[in-house]
Write an enzyme that holds these catalytic residues in place. Structure first.
Site, PDB file in Angstrom:
ATOM      1  N   LYS A 190       0.841  -1.200   0.000  1.00  0.00           N
ATOM      2  CA  LYS A 190       0.000   0.000   0.000  1.00  0.00           C
ATOM      3  C   LYS A 190       0.879   1.255   0.000  1.00  0.00           C
ATOM      4  CE  LYS A 190      -3.720  -0.496   2.432  1.00  0.00           C
ATOM      5  NZ  LYS A 190      -4.296  -0.768   3.774  1.00  0.00           N
TER       6      LYS A 190
ATOM      7  N   ARG B 200      -3.088   3.119   8.546  1.00  0.00           N
ATOM      8  CA  ARG B 200      -3.465   1.956   7.733  1.00  0.00           C
ATOM      9  C   ARG B 200      -2.345   0.934   7.671  1.00  0.00           C
ATOM     10  NH1 ARG B 200      -4.539   4.772   2.092  1.00  0.00           N
ATOM     11  NH2 ARG B 200      -5.755   2.887   1.683  1.00  0.00           N
TER      12      ARG B 200
ATOM     13  N   GLY C 171      -8.165  -6.832   3.620  1.00  0.00           N
ATOM     14  CA  GLY C 171      -9.108  -6.915   4.739  1.00  0.00           C
ATOM     15  C   GLY C 171      -8.596  -7.694   5.940  1.00  0.00           C
TER      16      GLY C 171
ATOM     17  N   MET D  37      -5.947  -6.971   7.980  1.00  0.00           N
ATOM     18  CA  MET D  37      -5.417  -6.198   9.100  1.00  0.00           C
ATOM     19  C   MET D  37      -6.217  -4.900   9.266  1.00  0.00           C
ATOM     20  SD  MET D  37      -1.443  -7.071   8.651  1.00  0.00           S
ATOM     21  CE  MET D  37      -1.521  -6.595   6.961  1.00  0.00           C
TER      22      MET D  37
ATOM     23  N   ARG E 184      -3.176  -1.477  -6.263  1.00  0.00           N
ATOM     24  CA  ARG E 184      -2.412  -2.719  -6.126  1.00  0.00           C
ATOM     25  C   ARG E 184      -2.768  -3.596  -7.307  1.00  0.00           C
ATOM     26  NH1 ARG E 184      -5.929  -4.287  -1.015  1.00  0.00           N
ATOM     27  NH2 ARG E 184      -7.881  -4.619  -2.089  1.00  0.00           N
TER      28      ARG E 184
ATOM     29  N   HIS F 219     -16.500  -8.460   0.920  1.00  0.00           N
ATOM     30  CA  HIS F 219     -15.489  -9.372   1.461  1.00  0.00           C
ATOM     31  C   HIS F 219     -15.618 -10.767   0.838  1.00  0.00           C
ATOM     32  CE1 HIS F 219     -14.003 -12.267   4.536  1.00  0.00           C
ATOM     33  NE2 HIS F 219     -12.995 -11.412   4.564  1.00  0.00           N
TER      34      HIS F 219
ATOM     35  N   ARG G 183      -3.483 -47.614 -15.531  1.00  0.00           N
ATOM     36  CA  ARG G 183      -3.527 -48.629 -14.476  1.00  0.00           C
ATOM     37  C   ARG G 183      -4.472 -49.728 -14.911  1.00  0.00           C
ATOM     38  NH1 ARG G 183      -4.532 -43.639 -12.223  1.00  0.00           N
ATOM     39  NH2 ARG G 183      -3.074 -42.891 -10.622  1.00  0.00           N
TER      40      ARG G 183
ATOM     41  N   ARG H 130       0.817 -50.004 -17.156  1.00  0.00           N
ATOM     42  CA  ARG H 130       1.416 -50.634 -15.984  1.00  0.00           C
ATOM     43  C   ARG H 130       0.765 -51.988 -15.750  1.00  0.00           C
ATOM     44  NH1 ARG H 130       0.738 -47.893 -10.220  1.00  0.00           N
ATOM     45  NH2 ARG H 130      -1.388 -48.641 -10.486  1.00  0.00           N
TER      46      ARG H 130
ATOM     47  N   GLU I 270       9.688 -46.609  -7.651  1.00  0.00           N
ATOM     48  CA  GLU I 270       8.813 -46.204  -6.546  1.00  0.00           C
ATOM     49  C   GLU I 270       9.246 -46.799  -5.221  1.00  0.00           C
ATOM     50  OE1 GLU I 270       4.823 -47.558  -7.393  1.00  0.00           O
ATOM     51  OE2 GLU I 270       5.587 -49.216  -8.565  1.00  0.00           O
TER      52      GLU I 270
ATOM     53  N   SER J 103       9.656 -44.438 -14.831  1.00  0.00           N
ATOM     54  CA  SER J 103       8.592 -43.500 -14.491  1.00  0.00           C
ATOM     55  C   SER J 103       8.535 -43.439 -12.973  1.00  0.00           C
ATOM     56  CB  SER J 103       7.263 -43.982 -15.068  1.00  0.00           C
ATOM     57  OG  SER J 103       6.239 -43.125 -14.630  1.00  0.00           O
TER      58      SER J 103
ATOM     59  N   GLY K 260       7.010 -43.180  -9.656  1.00  0.00           N
ATOM     60  CA  GLY K 260       5.714 -43.264  -8.986  1.00  0.00           C
ATOM     61  C   GLY K 260       5.863 -42.570  -7.651  1.00  0.00           C
TER      62      GLY K 260
ATOM     63  N   ASN L  59       3.868 -41.318  -5.490  1.00  0.00           N
ATOM     64  CA  ASN L  59       3.031 -41.629  -4.326  1.00  0.00           C
ATOM     65  C   ASN L  59       3.693 -42.713  -3.483  1.00  0.00           C
ATOM     66  OD1 ASN L  59       1.234 -39.868  -5.420  1.00  0.00           O
ATOM     67  ND2 ASN L  59      -0.173 -41.423  -6.178  1.00  0.00           N
ATOM     68  N   ASP L  60       4.001 -43.851  -4.132  1.00  0.00           N
ATOM     69  CA  ASP L  60       4.640 -44.924  -3.395  1.00  0.00           C
ATOM     70  C   ASP L  60       6.047 -44.546  -2.967  1.00  0.00           C
ATOM     71  OD1 ASP L  60       3.032 -47.193  -2.845  1.00  0.00           O
ATOM     72  OD2 ASP L  60       2.835 -47.508  -5.002  1.00  0.00           O
TER      73      ASP L  60
ATOM     74  N   CYS M  67       4.790 -39.926 -12.812  1.00  0.00           N
ATOM     75  CA  CYS M  67       3.331 -40.068 -12.837  1.00  0.00           C
ATOM     76  C   CYS M  67       2.841 -39.973 -11.395  1.00  0.00           C
ATOM     77  CB  CYS M  67       2.926 -41.380 -13.493  1.00  0.00           C
ATOM     78  SG  CYS M  67       3.614 -42.834 -12.716  1.00  0.00           S
TER      79      CYS M  67
ATOM     80  N   TYR N 238       9.074 -36.189 -19.606  1.00  0.00           N
ATOM     81  CA  TYR N 238       7.653 -35.847 -19.532  1.00  0.00           C
ATOM     82  C   TYR N 238       7.132 -35.880 -18.096  1.00  0.00           C
ATOM     83  CZ  TYR N 238       6.734 -40.824 -18.882  1.00  0.00           C
ATOM     84  OH  TYR N 238       6.714 -42.101 -18.382  1.00  0.00           O
TER      85      TYR N 238
HETATM   86  P1  ADP Z   1      -7.690  -2.134   3.628  1.00  0.00           P
HETATM   87  O1  ADP Z   1      -6.274  -2.572   3.542  1.00  0.00           O
HETATM   88  O2  ADP Z   1      -8.514  -2.959   4.508  1.00  0.00           O
HETATM   89  O3  ADP Z   1      -8.269  -1.889   2.284  1.00  0.00           O
HETATM   90  P2  ADP Z   1      -7.254   0.678   3.836  1.00  0.00           P
HETATM   91  O4  ADP Z   1      -6.095   1.133   4.611  1.00  0.00           O
HETATM   92  O5  ADP Z   1      -7.111   0.689   2.372  1.00  0.00           O
HETATM   93  O6  ADP Z   1      -7.664  -0.742   4.378  1.00  0.00           O
HETATM   94  O7  ADP Z   1      -8.483   1.567   4.246  1.00  0.00           O
HETATM   95  C1  ADP Z   1      -9.781   1.227   3.900  1.00  0.00           C
HETATM   96  C2  ADP Z   1     -10.502   2.397   3.344  1.00  0.00           C
HETATM   97  O8  ADP Z   1     -10.440   3.490   4.217  1.00  0.00           O
HETATM   98  C3  ADP Z   1      -9.950   2.934   2.044  1.00  0.00           C
HETATM   99  O9  ADP Z   1     -10.382   2.225   0.955  1.00  0.00           O
HETATM  100  C4  ADP Z   1     -10.523   4.338   2.044  1.00  0.00           C
HETATM  101  O10 ADP Z   1     -11.817   4.313   1.555  1.00  0.00           O
HETATM  102  C5  ADP Z   1     -10.505   4.684   3.491  1.00  0.00           C
HETATM  103  N1  ADP Z   1      -9.359   5.529   3.770  1.00  0.00           N
HETATM  104  C6  ADP Z   1      -8.131   5.159   4.172  1.00  0.00           C
HETATM  105  N2  ADP Z   1      -7.325   6.216   4.295  1.00  0.00           N
HETATM  106  C7  ADP Z   1      -8.061   7.300   3.970  1.00  0.00           C
HETATM  107  C8  ADP Z   1      -7.797   8.701   3.872  1.00  0.00           C
HETATM  108  N3  ADP Z   1      -6.618   9.198   4.173  1.00  0.00           N
HETATM  109  N4  ADP Z   1      -8.792   9.496   3.485  1.00  0.00           N
HETATM  110  C9  ADP Z   1     -10.004   8.997   3.196  1.00  0.00           C
HETATM  111  N5  ADP Z   1     -10.320   7.710   3.261  1.00  0.00           N
HETATM  112  C10 ADP Z   1      -9.360   6.856   3.642  1.00  0.00           C
HETATM  113 MG    MG Z   2       2.785 -47.580  -6.970  1.00  0.00          MG
HETATM  114 MG    MG Z   3      -7.663  -0.736   0.988  1.00  0.00          MG
END
Ligand code: ADP
Ligand code: MG
Ligand code: MG
Length: 888
Positions: free
Chosen positions: A31, A100, A109, A111, A344, A460, A566, A622, A749, A768, A770, A772-773, A835, A855
């Protein structure tokens, strides 16, 4: 910056060394690097700074920071004040920030984030005056206290929901943005009391204290259970750590000329080249993805705010050209002005990955090699996934959003823990939730598909499902999900926990019961990409196929031969099993021969079908491998029937069955040991193979049989069996007046075979592996019994992965490498392949490429995956070679 020492701890966006290179990503996190990079590109980003991820590990160990951090943060805050013209902790023109998380590898989502930090009873008044909007000021304050209480003080998030719902009820509104100022003020007070009461500590009014509390909480969030689970699943090292970003707030909740949204530069489900996403007016932060309000599709923004939309499109193009890949964006519009808050690499479905890679080649953004490298081989699974048969009868319950493609059926389960428990017992489950949250993650991992009643395409559930390549239908809003008893009702119908449903993530439809599925269509972009891959790979890819049907499917997926056929599977069907049983229980060679004579024509027909399906590609057959008792009847009625058929007494038959039972069948009378004890079996199978080969060859079909002798430990075993096969081949060729070239080789094998590979290779024309074995015997670990303790081994990090799934390169791989070297020393043109399920696993394929095998062979559905993985391995080898050469 240099005055802080050689390793800066704080990086201001777009200044100093802050950029998006991967070395900087380790320090800045994805980020932070993205924000810095966008700033460098002149894209509008609110000013801010990043605290290095290098601090995360030591903070978590010592719960303290190096002394030089504080002054560095203070200096950066000073710069932020200068850039914004606002004052952190100031009463008149308060600077608010977001704090953040963000690791080098994105963990969406997983952290924590806190918005509007810097607000207190004094600065909220300043914010109100500055904006001229009291409702905005107190909405921001309410959100801040709520988030801070949850994230920093660990007050359960749901405890904040009840007062909010009550205030809405009292005010007679349904949306939180419609709450009157007095209600918001009331909420702030209640939230602070709640925090005080739950933690015994007052809510911190001092912005500095707020900031450091938030920074520490972000570092702490690296080690939550869900973050750890996520890292395990995505193989992200625990040591990496998260950075902390402090960003000046911009406000999407300032009214109807403001908003917030998420966008992909291309459609992450289909890959179509069009801006894709959702936004909400008068909203902040996670409102779009939380599912609390249903967002609008991004196309609508064009009419609402043409200028901001236009800017967003321009930013999109700049970013795609710069990163040469699809970007996943977060943005906020404050009073008509666009700000980017995140970029990202966009996660995408398998289908989208293929389309985007191929189209970006056409757009001359990337090369064919890059296109090959960009598609994770395992993601092809999704394209190869079945879809719902449109001609089958369907019982439609409702329709939601098509959030992640693919179709699946399973028992509806309404809770992540229960879904996990049932799935671990081998049941197919579909996790059904009102909406999912990161707490549901462990259940989502094991579910076949996910269904939610609320939330949009970027909720999510949708994001996580796409990341895992699982079908998902989100926002099926007609559904009403209830907890006790667990179930949902929709359009007058109701589904209880455990009842089967089918979801189609490609169309958003949800059906009652188990629907018929059909295989997907493989053409267009997919076949172009595979064509590029085929041109570059060295490894041939074969299929494991026991029937003509599997052989055909393998061919359709591009298999260039059969690596493992087989033969025992052919003996289980219908009346064959009784002939087989008769053979096993015969008291002498003659009796065996009589029974084998019945089996011969059946085997011959099977082989003819398989040879034809393979159209001249090599077919490795085989000889009989499993312990004989696997074929024997267990039920009394079956035993009686068999006795009648063989004109023997029930006792006699039962006695033979007992004689054949073994303490440890996996290491008992099986593999070539059967052929040694009962040479007639080997002779019959050889006859069936060569007669079939001659029949197909006589009709001008090309045939390349490769006869494989299993479970050889000692070269003499191989020699004895090979002699029989060769004799039969000569006989058949003489009878048919026709010679078919064939190879005679063995499966490696057992460790002893690998250790004496040179001796064996002097007589065998191919190996070949094998695996698994070979894994089983190298580890001394029974695959069927390992289930009891292997999970504990994984849990306790004794082993990194299940060696039956991920090839154990350090151990089993060493034996393989040794056998390849010894074998090739003894026989220069020894053909070598692998295989077993490892043959379709990308990491194992890279290993096979490094061993210069000829192969790999895998199950039909893994053939395309193996083709792509083989090309990636070849490119990777070449890249490594080029790199090595360059450094010499
Ligand atoms: P996550 O990694 O869970 O996406 P973010 O750090 O991206 O968390 O924050 C989630 C949301 O919070 C962002 O998508 C944005 O909408 C809002 N946000 C974060 N920083 C700011 C900021 N400086 N100003 C306005 N909105 C923010
Ligand atoms: Mg075998
Ligand atoms: Mg985000």
């Amino acid at each position: 910056m240099t005055s802080w020492g050689p390793e800066p701890l704080v990086f201001f966006f777009g200044q100093g060394r802050a950029d998006g290179t991967s070395a900087m990503k380790d320090v800045l996190g994805g980020k932070g690097a993205g924000l810095a990079e966008m700033t460098n590109l002149g894209i509008p980003v609110p000013p801010g700074f990043t605290i290095s991820a290098a601090l995360c590990g030591t903070y978590l160990e010592t719960r303290s920071f190096p002394p030089r951090l504080r002054p560095a943060v203070e200096a950066a805050l000073g710069r932020l004040e200068a850039a914004t013209g606002k004052v952190f902790g100031g009463g008149d023109t308060p600077l608010l920030v977001s704090v953040r998380s963000g690791a080098a590898l994105s963990m969406p989502g997983m952290m924590e984030t806190i918005l509007n930090l810097g607000l207190n009873d004094a600065s909220v008044v300043g914010l109100q005056r500055m904006s001229g909007n009291a409702s905005f000021a107190y909405d921001s304050y309410r959100r801040f206290v709520q988030m801070y209480g949850g994230v920093v003080f660990d007050v359960p998030k749901r405890l904040f929901d009840a007062p909010l719902e009550r205030c809405k009820r009292e005010a007679g509104v349904t949306r939180d943005i419609d709450l009157p100022v007095a209600a918001l003020q009331q909420l702030v007070t209640e939230y602070k009391d709640l925090i005080h009461q739950k933690t015994g500590k007052p809510f911190p009014e001092d912005p500095q204290a707020q900031l450091w509390g938030a920074v520490e909480a972000v570092f702490e969030s690296w080690n939550t259970r869900r973050a750890q689970d996520y890292r395990k699943l995505h193989e992200i090292p625990d040591t990496m750590g998260t950075a902390v970003n402090v960003v000046a707030m911009v406000f999407g909740n300032m009214g109807e000329d403001s908003g917030t949204g998420v966008a992909f530069t291309r459609d992450p489900s289909t890959g179509a080249r069009e801006l894709y996403g959702e936004y909400l007016l008068n909203a902040q932060g996670e409102d779009v993805v939380s599912g609390a309000r249903t967002p609008e599709p991004i196309a609508k923004l064009r009419d609402r705010m043409p200028e901001a939309f236009h800017d967003l499109e321009r930013v999109t193009r700049t970013l795609e050209r710069h990163f040469r890949d699809v970007q996943d964006l977060e943005f906020t519009i404050e009073r008509g002005k666009l700000f980017m808050l995140q970029t990202r690499r966009g996660q995408r479905s398998g289908a989208a990955a293929v389309r985007i890679a191929v189209e970006m080649v056409d757009e001359e953004l990337i090369s064919e090699e890059e296109a090959i490298a960009r598609v994770p081989p395992n993601d092809l699974n999704q394209l190869l996934h079945p879809a719902i048969d449109p001609n089958a009868p369907l019982d439609l319950l409702t329709t939601g959003l098509p959030a992640s493609p693919g179709a699946a059926s399973g028992a509806a389960v309404f809770d992540a823990d229960r879904a996990e428990a049932r799935a671990r017992k081998g049941e197919a489950v579909i996790l059904v939730r009102r909406e999912t949250s990161p707490e549901d993650f462990h259940g989502m991992v094991l579910a076949k598909a996910i269904l939610t009643a609320r939330g949009g395409m970027t909720s999510h559930a949708a994001v996580v499902a796409r990341g895992m390549g699982k079908p998902c239908v989100a926002g099926a809003h007609e559904m009403e999900v209830h907890e006790t008893p667990a179930g949902f009702s929709v359009n007058g119908r109701s589904i209880q926990e455990g009842e089967w449903i089918t979801v189609d993530g490609a169309t958003g439809r949800v059906f009652a019961g188990q629907a018929r599925l059909i295989p997907p269509e493989l053409s267009g972009n997919f076949s172009r990409l595979m064509g590029w891959a085929d041109k570059r790979r060295h490894l041939r890819v074969r299929v494991n196929a026991d029937t003509p049907a599997d052989a055909h499917r393998g061919r359709d997926f591009g298999a260039e031969g059969i690596g493992l056929c087989r033969t025992e599977h052919m003996f289980f069907e219908g009346e064959r099993i009784s002939a087989m049983r008769e053979m096993i229980l015969a008291s002498d060679a003659e009796g065996r021969q009589r029974a084998l004579a019945k089996l011969l024509p059946m085997q011959r027909t099977d082989f003819e079908g398989i040879f034809r399906a393979m159209e001249g590609f090599p077919v490795t057959i085989r000889l009989l491998d499993p312990p004989l008792h696997e074929f024997l009847p267990k039920e009394t009625e079956e035993i009686e029937a068999l006795a009648r058929q063989m004109n023997k007494s029930v006792n006699e038959v039962q006695h033979t069955i007992e004689m054949l039972s073994e303490v440890n069948p996996m290491l008992g009378l099986r593999g070539c040991r059967l052929g040694i004890m009962y040479p007639e079996i080997t002779a019959m199978q050889a006859r069936a193979i060569f007669e079939a080969a001659c029949t197909v060859a006589a009709r001008k079909g090309r045939v390349q049989p490769e006869v494989m002798i299993p479970l050889v430990a000692h070269v003499v075993e191989f020699r004895k069996q090979a002699l029989i096969v060769r004799q039969v081949a000569e006989e058949v060729f003489r009878e048919r007046q026709l010679t078919v070239p064939y190879l005679l080789g063995t499966m490696i094998e057992l460790p002893r075979a690998a250790l004496t590979a040179d001796e064996i290779a002097r007589e065998a024309q191919f190996f070949s592996f094998g695996t698994n074995d070979l894994t089983q015997t190298t580890w001394g670990l029974s695959r069927d019994d390992a289930g009891v303790f292997l999970p504990a081994y994984l849990e306790r990090n004794i082993v990194e992965s299940d060696p039956f799934i991920t090839l154990d390169v350090a151990g089993v791989g060493k034996l393989i490498a040794m056998a390849v070297t010894l074998g090739r020393e003894a026989r220069g043109d020894l053909k070598v392949g692998i295989c077993g399920e490892h043959g379709g696993e990308p990491a194992a394929i890279a290993f096979c490429e490094a061993q210069k095998m000829n192969y790999v062979s895998c199950s039909p559905f893994r053939v395309p995956i193996a083709r792509l993985a083989a090309a990636q391995a070849a490119l990777e080898e070449r890249g490594t070679m080029i790199r090595t050469r360059a450094t010499v």
